[in-house]
Structure formats: structure tokens, C-alpha cells
Scaffold this motif. Structure first.
Motif, PDB file in Angstrom:
ATOM      1  N   ALA A   1       0.836  -1.207   0.000  1.00 33.00           N
ATOM      2  CA  ALA A   1       0.000   0.000   0.000  1.00 33.00           C
ATOM      3  C   ALA A   1       0.871   1.257   0.000  1.00 33.00           C
ATOM      4  CB  ALA A   1      -0.930   0.000   1.204  1.00 33.00           C
ATOM      5  N   GLU A   2       1.931   1.252   0.794  1.00 33.42           N
ATOM      6  CA  GLU A   2       2.833   2.406   0.819  1.00 33.42           C
ATOM      7  C   GLU A   2       3.563   2.565  -0.510  1.00 33.42           C
ATOM      8  OE1 GLU A   2       3.920   2.417   5.566  1.00 33.42           O
ATOM      9  OE2 GLU A   2       5.531   2.536   4.114  1.00 33.42           O
ATOM     10  N   ILE A   3       3.932   1.472  -1.135  1.00 34.79           N
ATOM     11  CA  ILE A   3       4.604   1.527  -2.434  1.00 34.79           C
ATOM     12  C   ILE A   3       3.672   2.145  -3.473  1.00 34.79           C
ATOM     13  CG2 ILE A   3       5.538   0.119  -4.323  1.00 34.79           C
ATOM     14  CD1 ILE A   3       6.559  -1.803  -2.126  1.00 34.79           C
ATOM     15  N   GLU A   4       2.407   1.757  -3.451  1.00 31.44           N
ATOM     16  CA  GLU A   4       1.437   2.317  -4.394  1.00 31.44           C
ATOM     17  C   GLU A   4       1.255   3.816  -4.175  1.00 31.44           C
ATOM     18  OE1 GLU A   4      -1.946  -0.182  -3.744  1.00 31.44           O
ATOM     19  OE2 GLU A   4      -1.211  -1.723  -5.111  1.00 31.44           O
ATOM     20  N   ILE A   5       1.211   4.239  -2.925  1.00 36.77           N
ATOM     21  CA  ILE A   5       1.067   5.667  -2.610  1.00 36.77           C
ATOM     22  C   ILE A   5       2.291   6.428  -3.102  1.00 36.77           C
ATOM     23  CG2 ILE A   5       1.004   7.329  -0.718  1.00 36.77           C
ATOM     24  CD1 ILE A   5      -0.727   5.256   0.814  1.00 36.77           C
ATOM     25  N   LEU A   6       3.496   5.895  -2.857  1.00 34.65           N
ATOM     26  CA  LEU A   6       4.713   6.561  -3.314  1.00 34.65           C
ATOM     27  C   LEU A   6       4.745   6.658  -4.837  1.00 34.65           C
ATOM     28  CD1 LEU A   6       7.341   4.970  -0.904  1.00 34.65           C
ATOM     29  CD2 LEU A   6       6.636   7.359  -0.966  1.00 34.65           C
ATOM     30  N   GLY A   7       4.292   5.606  -5.512  1.00 35.26           N
ATOM     31  CA  GLY A   7       4.241   5.627  -6.977  1.00 35.26           C
ATOM     32  C   GLY A   7       3.324   6.713  -7.496  1.00 35.26           C
ATOM     33  N   LYS A   8       2.164   6.879  -6.861  1.00 35.98           N
ATOM     34  CA  LYS A   8       1.221   7.922  -7.280  1.00 35.98           C
ATOM     35  C   LYS A   8       1.813   9.304  -7.038  1.00 35.98           C
ATOM     36  CE  LYS A   8      -2.911   5.150  -6.671  1.00 35.98           C
ATOM     37  NZ  LYS A   8      -4.099   4.908  -5.878  1.00 35.98           N
ATOM     38  N   GLN A   9       2.543   9.469  -5.929  1.00 36.70           N
ATOM     39  CA  GLN A   9       3.174  10.753  -5.645  1.00 36.70           C
ATOM     40  C   GLN A   9       4.231  11.070  -6.700  1.00 36.70           C
ATOM     41  OE1 GLN A   9       4.673  10.345  -1.664  1.00 36.70           O
ATOM     42  NE2 GLN A   9       2.691  10.799  -0.727  1.00 36.70           N
ATOM     43  N   MET A  10       4.999  10.072  -7.093  1.00 36.48           N
ATOM     44  CA  MET A  10       6.054  10.293  -8.082  1.00 36.48           C
ATOM     45  C   MET A  10       5.476  10.594  -9.462  1.00 36.48           C
ATOM     46  SD  MET A  10       9.029   7.677  -6.942  1.00 36.48           S
ATOM     47  CE  MET A  10      10.206   8.453  -8.020  1.00 36.48           C
ATOM     48  N   GLU A  11       4.342   9.990  -9.796  1.00 35.35           N
ATOM     49  CA  GLU A  11       3.699  10.271 -11.079  1.00 35.35           C
ATOM     50  C   GLU A  11       3.263  11.728 -11.164  1.00 35.35           C
ATOM     51  OE1 GLU A  11       0.438   7.561 -11.412  1.00 35.35           O
ATOM     52  OE2 GLU A  11       1.720   5.887 -11.989  1.00 35.35           O
ATOM     53  N   ASN A  12       2.942  12.333 -10.029  1.00 38.46           N
ATOM     54  CA  ASN A  12       2.432  13.703 -10.005  1.00 38.46           C
ATOM     55  C   ASN A  12       3.508  14.748  -9.725  1.00 38.46           C
ATOM     56  OD1 ASN A  12      -0.276  13.001 -10.527  1.00 38.46           O
ATOM     57  ND2 ASN A  12      -0.501  12.333  -8.417  1.00 38.46           N
ATOM     58  N   LEU A  13       4.778  14.340  -9.669  1.00 39.66           N
ATOM     59  CA  LEU A  13       5.842  15.309  -9.446  1.00 39.66           C
ATOM     60  C   LEU A  13       5.936  16.251 -10.630  1.00 39.66           C
ATOM     61  CD1 LEU A  13       8.770  13.188  -7.950  1.00 39.66           C
ATOM     62  CD2 LEU A  13       7.339  14.841  -6.769  1.00 39.66           C
ATOM     63  N   ARG A  14       6.173  17.514 -10.327  1.00 42.12           N
ATOM     64  CA  ARG A  14       6.292  18.497 -11.398  1.00 42.12           C
ATOM     65  C   ARG A  14       7.703  18.456 -11.986  1.00 42.12           C
ATOM     66  NH1 ARG A  14       4.099  23.922  -8.895  1.00 42.12           N
ATOM     67  NH2 ARG A  14       5.311  23.205  -7.150  1.00 42.12           N
ATOM     68  N   THR A  15       7.800  18.757 -13.261  1.00 47.89           N
ATOM     69  CA  THR A  15       9.094  18.806 -13.933  1.00 47.89           C
ATOM     70  C   THR A  15       9.818  20.089 -13.545  1.00 47.89           C
ATOM     71  OG1 THR A  15       8.228  19.955 -15.861  1.00 47.89           O
ATOM     72  CG2 THR A  15       8.170  17.525 -15.908  1.00 47.89           C
ATOM     73  N   ASN A  16      11.119  20.136 -13.852  1.00 45.41           N
ATOM     74  CA  ASN A  16      11.879  21.352 -13.567  1.00 45.41           C
ATOM     75  C   ASN A  16      11.296  22.545 -14.312  1.00 45.41           C
ATOM     76  OD1 ASN A  16      13.647  20.129 -11.809  1.00 45.41           O
ATOM     77  ND2 ASN A  16      15.161  19.672 -13.372  1.00 45.41           N
ATOM     78  N   GLN A  17      10.858  22.343 -15.536  1.00 43.03           N
ATOM     79  CA  GLN A  17      10.260  23.432 -16.316  1.00 43.03           C
ATOM     80  C   GLN A  17       8.988  23.944 -15.638  1.00 43.03           C
ATOM     81  OE1 GLN A  17      11.634  25.005 -18.861  1.00 43.03           O
ATOM     82  NE2 GLN A  17       9.916  26.444 -18.793  1.00 43.03           N
ATOM     83  N   GLU A  18       8.158  23.035 -15.143  1.00 41.49           N
ATOM     84  CA  GLU A  18       6.926  23.448 -14.458  1.00 41.49           C
ATOM     85  C   GLU A  18       7.253  24.230 -13.190  1.00 41.49           C
ATOM     86  OE1 GLU A  18       3.870  19.876 -15.722  1.00 41.49           O
ATOM     87  OE2 GLU A  18       5.223  19.543 -14.048  1.00 41.49           O
ATOM     88  N   LEU A  19       8.299  23.818 -12.475  1.00 41.52           N
ATOM     89  CA  LEU A  19       8.696  24.541 -11.269  1.00 41.52           C
ATOM     90  C   LEU A  19       9.177  25.946 -11.618  1.00 41.52           C
ATOM     91  CD1 LEU A  19      10.575  21.727  -9.343  1.00 41.52           C
ATOM     92  CD2 LEU A  19       8.395  22.758  -8.726  1.00 41.52           C
ATOM     93  N   LYS A  20       9.977  26.054 -12.687  1.00 48.01           N
ATOM     94  CA  LYS A  20      10.474  27.372 -13.107  1.00 48.01           C
ATOM     95  C   LYS A  20       9.326  28.289 -13.491  1.00 48.01           C
ATOM     96  CE  LYS A  20      14.921  25.660 -14.717  1.00 48.01           C
ATOM     97  NZ  LYS A  20      15.766  25.382 -15.901  1.00 48.01           N
ATOM     98  N   GLU A  21       8.306  27.741 -14.150  1.00 56.49           N
ATOM     99  CA  GLU A  21       7.151  28.549 -14.545  1.00 56.49           C
ATOM    100  C   GLU A  21       6.394  29.080 -13.331  1.00 56.49           C
ATOM    101  OE1 GLU A  21       4.920  25.990 -17.116  1.00 56.49           O
ATOM    102  OE2 GLU A  21       6.384  26.154 -18.733  1.00 56.49           O
ATOM    103  N   ASP A  22       6.471  28.388 -12.201  1.00 57.90           N
ATOM    104  CA  ASP A  22       5.835  28.833 -10.967  1.00 57.90           C
ATOM    105  C   ASP A  22       6.794  29.634 -10.089  1.00 57.90           C
ATOM    106  OD1 ASP A  22       3.426  27.660 -11.611  1.00 57.90           O
ATOM    107  OD2 ASP A  22       3.826  25.820 -10.486  1.00 57.90           O
ATOM    108  N   ASP A  23       7.925  30.084 -10.681  1.00 58.26           N
ATOM    109  CA  ASP A  23       8.952  30.844  -9.954  1.00 58.26           C
ATOM    110  C   ASP A  23       9.501  30.075  -8.758  1.00 58.26           C
ATOM    111  OD1 ASP A  23       8.896  33.059 -11.681  1.00 58.26           O
ATOM    112  OD2 ASP A  23       7.165  33.897 -10.607  1.00 58.26           O
ATOM    113  N   LYS A  24       9.658  28.785  -8.930  1.00 61.85           N
ATOM    114  CA  LYS A  24      10.277  27.942  -7.908  1.00 61.85           C
ATOM    115  C   LYS A  24      11.625  27.479  -8.441  1.00 61.85           C
ATOM    116  CE  LYS A  24       6.208  27.149  -5.652  1.00 61.85           C
ATOM    117  NZ  LYS A  24       5.705  26.868  -4.429  1.00 61.85           N
TER     118      LYS A  24
END
Length: 61
Positions: free
Chosen positions: A22-45
Motif C-alpha cells: 500500500a505504501e509503495i502504491e502511494i509513493l508511486g502515485k506521488q512520483m507520477e504527479n511530481l512536477r518537472t523542472n520546467q513546471e517549477l520554473k514557470e511557478d517561480d520555484k
């Protein structure tokens, strides 16, 4: 000791990241939703410089 800090001598009970499927599945879902570096830059992060290949000073052989 503050609640959000671990003791430096603390050792995880099983030295793994996830204890069950169950924890592995949750971690996988979190990793699928990670933003790319480009998306972070667009949000001034600031993206992680090690993961940002264009800005990385780490030598690759």
C-alpha cells in the motif's frame, strides 16, 4: 527535540522506504504527479540543481 526532526542516532525499523504494498502504491502515485523542472520554473520555484541536467555541475562519465 522538535517533533519534525529525527534524532541523529535514529534507525528506521526495517531500513526500507516502504513497509508494505500500500505504501509503495502511494509513493508511486506521488512520483507520477511530481512536477518537472520546467513546471517549477514557470511557478517561480527553484528546481533541484542535481536533477536539472542543463544546470548541473556534476561530472558524468
Amino acid at each position: 527535540m522538535k517533533k519534525d526532526k529525527l534524532d541523529k542516532q535514529s534507525v528506521p525499523p526495517n531500513s526500507s522506504m516502504a513497509e508494505n504494498l500500500a505504501e509503495i502504491e502511494i509513493l508511486g502515485k506521488q512520483m507520477e504527479n511530481l512536477r518537472t523542472n520546467q513546471e517549477l520554473k514557470e511557478d517561480d520555484k527553484h528546481p533541484d540543481p542535481i536533477q536539472d541536467e542543463k544546470n548541473s555541475t556534476r561530472k558524468t562519465t
